[in-house]
Design a protein around this motif. Structure first.
Motif, PDB file in Angstrom:
ATOM      1  N   GLY A 133       0.842  -1.205   0.000  1.00 24.07           N
ATOM      2  CA  GLY A 133       0.000   0.000   0.000  1.00 24.07           C
ATOM      3  C   GLY A 133       0.874   1.252   0.000  1.00 24.07           C
ATOM      4  O   GLY A 133       0.434   2.327   0.412  1.00 24.07           O
ATOM      5  N   LYS A 134       2.104   1.110  -0.509  1.00 21.30           N
ATOM      6  CA  LYS A 134       3.043   2.248  -0.528  1.00 21.30           C
ATOM      7  C   LYS A 134       2.469   3.422  -1.322  1.00 21.30           C
ATOM      8  O   LYS A 134       2.641   4.578  -0.936  1.00 21.30           O
ATOM      9  CB  LYS A 134       4.398   1.823  -1.137  1.00 21.30           C
ATOM     10  CG  LYS A 134       5.105   0.729  -0.369  1.00 21.30           C
ATOM     11  CD  LYS A 134       6.377   0.296  -1.068  1.00 21.30           C
ATOM     12  CE  LYS A 134       6.148  -0.389  -2.380  1.00 21.30           C
ATOM     13  NZ  LYS A 134       5.447  -1.698  -2.313  1.00 21.30           N
ATOM     14  N   GLY A 135       1.804   3.103  -2.455  1.00 26.40           N
ATOM     15  CA  GLY A 135       1.230   4.162  -3.289  1.00 26.40           C
ATOM     16  C   GLY A 135       0.261   5.020  -2.499  1.00 26.40           C
ATOM     17  O   GLY A 135       0.340   6.252  -2.510  1.00 26.40           O
ATOM     18  N   GLY A 161       3.622  -1.449  -9.146  1.00 27.75           N
ATOM     19  CA  GLY A 161       2.264  -0.975  -9.431  1.00 27.75           C
ATOM     20  C   GLY A 161       1.745  -0.349  -8.157  1.00 27.75           C
ATOM     21  O   GLY A 161       1.482  -1.053  -7.194  1.00 27.75           O
ATOM     22  N   THR A 211      -1.063   1.823  -6.339  1.00 27.44           N
ATOM     23  CA  THR A 211      -2.448   2.261  -6.520  1.00 27.44           C
ATOM     24  C   THR A 211      -2.773   3.447  -5.627  1.00 27.44           C
ATOM     25  O   THR A 211      -2.466   3.428  -4.435  1.00 27.44           O
ATOM     26  CB  THR A 211      -3.413   1.104  -6.169  1.00 27.44           C
ATOM     27  OG1 THR A 211      -2.916  -0.087  -6.755  1.00 27.44           O
ATOM     28  CG2 THR A 211      -4.819   1.390  -6.657  1.00 27.44           C
ATOM     29  N   LYS A 254      -4.683  -1.779   5.288  1.00 28.69           N
ATOM     30  CA  LYS A 254      -5.672  -2.850   5.075  1.00 28.69           C
ATOM     31  C   LYS A 254      -6.186  -3.473   6.356  1.00 28.69           C
ATOM     32  O   LYS A 254      -6.530  -4.653   6.387  1.00 28.69           O
ATOM     33  CB  LYS A 254      -5.090  -3.902   4.113  1.00 28.69           C
ATOM     34  CG  LYS A 254      -4.619  -3.267   2.793  1.00 28.69           C
ATOM     35  CD  LYS A 254      -4.384  -4.244   1.696  1.00 28.69           C
ATOM     36  CE  LYS A 254      -5.578  -4.354   0.781  1.00 28.69           C
ATOM     37  NZ  LYS A 254      -5.293  -4.896  -0.535  1.00 28.69           N
ATOM     38  N   ASP A 276      -8.953  -2.875   7.637  1.00 26.49           N
ATOM     39  CA  ASP A 276     -10.374  -3.167   7.382  1.00 26.49           C
ATOM     40  C   ASP A 276     -10.612  -4.555   6.814  1.00 26.49           C
ATOM     41  O   ASP A 276     -11.692  -5.115   6.968  1.00 26.49           O
ATOM     42  CB  ASP A 276     -10.934  -2.125   6.398  1.00 26.49           C
ATOM     43  CG  ASP A 276     -10.113  -2.071   5.112  1.00 26.49           C
ATOM     44  OD1 ASP A 276      -8.910  -1.768   5.201  1.00 26.49           O
ATOM     45  OD2 ASP A 276     -10.658  -2.334   4.023  1.00 26.49           O
ATOM     46  N   SER A 304      -4.318   2.458   7.952  1.00 27.45           N
ATOM     47  CA  SER A 304      -5.166   2.648   6.788  1.00 27.45           C
ATOM     48  C   SER A 304      -6.325   1.664   6.864  1.00 27.45           C
ATOM     49  O   SER A 304      -6.127   0.476   7.098  1.00 27.45           O
ATOM     50  CB  SER A 304      -4.331   2.443   5.527  1.00 27.45           C
ATOM     51  OG  SER A 304      -5.154   2.436   4.390  1.00 27.45           O
TER      52      SER A 304
HETATM   53  P1  GDP Z   1       1.937  -0.816  -3.458  1.00 23.09           P
HETATM   54  O1  GDP Z   1       2.587  -1.529  -4.583  1.00 23.09           O
HETATM   55  O2  GDP Z   1       2.677  -1.001  -2.167  1.00 23.09           O
HETATM   56  O3  GDP Z   1       1.686   0.639  -3.755  1.00 23.09           O
HETATM   57  O4  GDP Z   1       0.512  -1.479  -3.257  1.00 23.09           O
HETATM   58  P2  GDP Z   1      -0.535  -1.868  -4.430  1.00 23.09           P
HETATM   59  O5  GDP Z   1      -1.184  -0.647  -4.927  1.00 23.09           O
HETATM   60  O6  GDP Z   1       0.106  -2.768  -5.419  1.00 23.09           O
HETATM   61  O7  GDP Z   1      -1.544  -2.783  -3.623  1.00 23.09           O
HETATM   62  C1  GDP Z   1      -2.262  -2.306  -2.524  1.00 23.09           C
HETATM   63  C2  GDP Z   1      -3.763  -2.497  -2.798  1.00 23.09           C
HETATM   64  O8  GDP Z   1      -4.487  -2.307  -1.610  1.00 23.09           O
HETATM   65  C3  GDP Z   1      -4.317  -1.480  -3.763  1.00 23.09           C
HETATM   66  O9  GDP Z   1      -5.372  -2.074  -4.480  1.00 23.09           O
HETATM   67  C4  GDP Z   1      -4.846  -0.376  -2.861  1.00 23.09           C
HETATM   68  O10 GDP Z   1      -5.893   0.382  -3.448  1.00 23.09           O
HETATM   69  C5  GDP Z   1      -5.358  -1.197  -1.706  1.00 23.09           C
HETATM   70  N1  GDP Z   1      -5.310  -0.560  -0.384  1.00 23.09           N
HETATM   71  C6  GDP Z   1      -4.357   0.251   0.152  1.00 23.09           C
HETATM   72  N2  GDP Z   1      -4.635   0.523   1.435  1.00 23.09           N
HETATM   73  C7  GDP Z   1      -5.782  -0.124   1.722  1.00 23.09           C
HETATM   74  C8  GDP Z   1      -6.560  -0.255   2.913  1.00 23.09           C
HETATM   75  O11 GDP Z   1      -6.258   0.262   3.979  1.00 23.09           O
HETATM   76  N3  GDP Z   1      -7.683  -1.041   2.827  1.00 23.09           N
HETATM   77  C9  GDP Z   1      -8.056  -1.659   1.670  1.00 23.09           C
HETATM   78  N4  GDP Z   1      -9.153  -2.401   1.687  1.00 23.09           N
HETATM   79  N5  GDP Z   1      -7.334  -1.554   0.548  1.00 23.09           N
HETATM   80  C10 GDP Z   1      -6.216  -0.810   0.578  1.00 23.09           C
END
Ligand code: GDP
Ligand code: IMO
Ligand code: MG
Length: 438
Positions: A21-23, A46, A48, A336, A338, A418
């Motif tokens: 959830g780095k994005g 990737g 998000t 995450k 939740d 988060s």
């Molecule tokens: P990154 O590569 O570390 O940036 O993470 P990604 O974007 O590949 O994957 C994280 C996923 O979890 C994405 O689909 C985000 O939208 C989602 N996400 C991030 N934080 C949360 C959260 O607190 N709760 C939920 N349910 N989804 C989250």
């Protein structure tokens, strides 16, 4: 003479196997920084970001670019596929995000070519069952060429004659290898022209980004460093060979951007409330199929870029301890939370046993790690929805106990929680180091 206070230079690193959830976290923090900068990896990442009902998946361009007044840097330690970069630029443009004048690409970054992708795929299929499960973006082969000192860099791309010469040399060498290994030469027709055209598109972004960032810091501007991948995918410290080909840990900032370690003022580690991994390799806390499937559905655990289902497991404190040590994590973000809202009981791995003995360090080899037995502590779930909560005190007691357990075991603060993918589904407890960086 008193030393001038150092300007904010904060790193965000993945504490697990990527996709933590780095994005989302970078997007949240970016509003408090002048620059966001990527130091390693390429479009295997990737990231998000979701806000105002809009979703963005950033691969190479730092997530901070989504904030209109902020500057972003793609550093020398990254590998850049110009076609992927141009596609990403076009996508942003379509969404009304203008990057000219505020996105900078290092003149020293290495360039990914189609033959890197071909070689990535060929190497994976040659490995059969033992494959790494790469993103097939040519990342590994591009870093191989860099280390072998035959890579082509962004600065070369901008000098057509020099570029033509270097490319011809590399193609001759790659063709000899391809011919000997696969019995056919590489598909390289039109490559020079294609890359010269791409070069024209990105020329305006190219800069000496090491100089740019150091000057910015000298002038009191703040920088947020956006990690890609995660600690356990780090080429030196991860679960080798099931890793990526760059340094995902915080040390990658210094080498990948030319910003000295002494300039960094804080390190944020990002972890999910559980663990996921894409691709092959050991994963001690991986859940049995049925449980993993349920978590995957609830957490929407499918690759942001490849769509591949992510393997799911319980939170692994041994991995997080290792991450804290390697990157010097000052503040931990738990994302995450939740996804556990409906969970009855939550298991958390507090350490490993191997052949009956408690391990005191992370095994260096994938073979041993694949055989360790995690020791679990079980905590009750909260079975109440958490999205919408903005104050840590309003979280259900069992959720606070889960977070406190993590914090106590790791001896690190939880600086952000988060509870949903959107920008505002975020809790920043008061009085933390992280809160002081906003
Ligand atoms: P990154 O590569 O570390 O940036 O993470 P990604 O974007 O590949 O994957 C994280 C996923 O979890 C994405 O689909 C985000 O939208 C989602 N996400 C991030 N934080 C949360 C959260 O607190 N709760 C939920 N349910 N989804 C989250
Ligand atoms: P972000 O930044 C999760 C994994 C691949 C594979 C291994 C090597 O979104 O967290 P590569 O293509 O890099 O040679 O693949 O690393 N991998 C990631 N897993 N998140 C990522 O990035 C990843 N980048 C690479 O799945 O196991
Ligand atoms: Mg990701």
């Amino acid at each position: 003479m008193t030393e001038r206070a150092r300007t904010k230079a904060i790193v965000v690193v993945g504490a697990q196997w990527g996709d933590e959830g780095k994005g989302k976290v970078v997007d949240y923090l970016a509003s408090s920084f002048d620059y966001t900068a990527r130091y390693a990896g390429g479009h295997n990442a990737g990231h998000t970001v979701i806000f105002d009902g809009r979703k963005f998946v950033l691969q190479l361009i730092p997530s901070g670019i989504l904030r209109a007044d902020k500057k972003a840097v793609i550093g020398a330690g990254t590998v850049v596929d110009p076609a992927a970069l141009v596609a990403e630029l076009e996508n942003l443009k379509k969404s009304g995000i203008e990057v000219r004048g505020r996105l900078f690409l290092s003149n020293r970054a290495h360039v990914i070519f189609p033959y890197h992708r071909e070689m990535d795929k060929a190497a994976e299929s040659a490995l059969g069952e033992a494959k790494i499960g790469t993103t097939s973006r040519g990342i590994g082969p591009a870093y191989e060429d860099k280390m072998a000192r035959r890579g082509i860099r962004v600065c070369d791309l901008l000098e057509p004659e020099r570029f033509a010469e270097k490319l011809a040399r590399v193609i001759a060498e790659k063709n000899a290898i391809s011919q000997a290994t696969y019995g056919h030469p590489l598909e390289t027709a039109g490559l020079l022209e294609q890359y010269l055209e791409l070069a024209a598109h990105i020329r305006g972004l190219v800069a000496d980004t090491g100089m740019l960032l150091n000057r910015a810091l000298d002038n009191g501007e703040s920088v947020l460093f956006e990690g890609a991948q995660g600690t356990m995918l780090d080429i030196d410290h991860g679960t080798y060979p099931f890793v990526t080909s760059s340094n995902a840990t915080s040390g990658g900032v210094a080498t990948g951007l030319g910003v000295a370690p002494t300039r960094l003022t804080g390190i944020v580690g990002v972890t999910k409330a559980y663990t996921t991994r894409v691709g092959s390799g050991p994963f001690p806390t991986e859940m049995p199929d049925l449980d993993a499937q349920a978590l995957r559905e609830r957490g929407n655990e499918f690759g942001a870029v490849t769509g591949r289902p992510r393997r799911c497991g319980w939170l692994d404190l041994e991995v997080l301890r290792f991450a804290k040590m390697l990157s010097g994590i000052d503040s931990l973000v738990v994302t995450k939370l939740d996804v556990f809202d409906a969970q009855k009981e939550i298991k958390i791995c507090t350490g490993y046993r191997y052949k009956g003995k408690r391990l005191t360090e992370m095994p260096p080899d994938a073979e041993t790690l694949a055989e360790v037995e995690p020791e679990y502590h079980t905590l009750p779930g909260w079975q109440t929805p958490t999205p919408g909560i903005r104050d840590v005190k309003e979280l259900p007691l069992a959720a606070r106990e889960y977070l406190n357990f993590i914090s106590d075991q790791l001896q690190v603060e939880i600086g952000m929680i988060s509870t949903g993918p959107e920008r505002d589904a975020t809790i920043v407890p008061r009085g933390t180091k992280l809160a002081s960086w906003l």
